[in-house]
Design a protein around this motif. Structure first.
Motif, PDB file in Angstrom:
ATOM      1  N   GLU A  73     -24.815  13.107  -3.071  1.00 51.55           N
ATOM      2  CA  GLU A  73     -26.151  12.713  -3.514  1.00 51.55           C
ATOM      3  C   GLU A  73     -26.142  11.283  -4.070  1.00 51.55           C
ATOM      4  N   ALA A  74     -25.097  10.926  -4.794  1.00 48.59           N
ATOM      5  CA  ALA A  74     -24.986   9.558  -5.307  1.00 48.59           C
ATOM      6  C   ALA A  74     -24.871   8.558  -4.162  1.00 48.59           C
ATOM      7  N   ASN A  75     -24.111   8.904  -3.151  1.00 52.37           N
ATOM      8  CA  ASN A  75     -23.994   8.019  -1.985  1.00 52.37           C
ATOM      9  C   ASN A  75     -25.325   7.893  -1.256  1.00 52.37           C
ATOM     10  N   ARG A  76     -26.067   8.982  -1.133  1.00 50.02           N
ATOM     11  CA  ARG A  76     -27.368   8.931  -0.467  1.00 50.02           C
ATOM     12  C   ARG A  76     -28.346   8.052  -1.230  1.00 50.02           C
ATOM     13  N   THR A  77     -28.391   8.203  -2.542  1.00 46.33           N
ATOM     14  CA  THR A  77     -29.332   7.402  -3.321  1.00 46.33           C
ATOM     15  C   THR A  77     -28.926   5.935  -3.304  1.00 46.33           C
ATOM     16  N   ARG A  78     -27.631   5.662  -3.272  1.00 41.58           N
ATOM     17  CA  ARG A  78     -27.177   4.268  -3.186  1.00 41.58           C
ATOM     18  C   ARG A  78     -27.579   3.669  -1.839  1.00 41.58           C
ATOM     19  N   GLU A  79     -27.452   4.443  -0.775  1.00 38.98           N
ATOM     20  CA  GLU A  79     -27.870   3.956   0.547  1.00 38.98           C
ATOM     21  C   GLU A  79     -29.365   3.727   0.587  1.00 38.98           C
ATOM     22  N   ASP A  80     -30.145   4.609  -0.044  1.00 37.90           N
ATOM     23  CA  ASP A  80     -31.593   4.445  -0.064  1.00 37.90           C
ATOM     24  C   ASP A  80     -31.991   3.174  -0.800  1.00 37.90           C
TER      25      ASP A  80
END
Length: 84
Positions: A73-80
């Motif tokens: 989830e942290a990686n997804r939000t960073r990508e967003d």
């Protein structure tokens, strides 16, 4: 631990079959009979005796899955945030 319980049950089953407490296998299948008997005896014993270890392992797995989900989830939000 499970293997130890099985080996103990195998020894008990072998002695019980040898002394006639349990019937022996038919036509030379005595070894297979003792193995099956040991499996039937050791399964419920393992379930009851190893409950604490099973619960501890389950807690470890749950915490590992939760950490992995948090990292994803942290990686997804960073990508967003990078693509916006």
């Amino acid at each position: 631990m499970r293997l130890g319980i099985f080996v103990g049950c195998f020894a008990v089953a072998a002695v019980a079959v040898h002394f006639g407490l349990f019937p022996s296998g038919a036509s030379g299948s005595n070894f297979v009979w003792v193995i099956l008997l040991a499996l039937v005896l050791s399964a419920p014993l393992s379930y009851v005796l190893l409950r604490k270890q099973r619960d501890e392992m389950s807690a470890q797995i749950v915490s590992t899955v939760d950490r992995t989900k948090a990292r994803l989830e942290a990686n997804r939000t960073r990508e967003d945030h990078v693509t916006q």
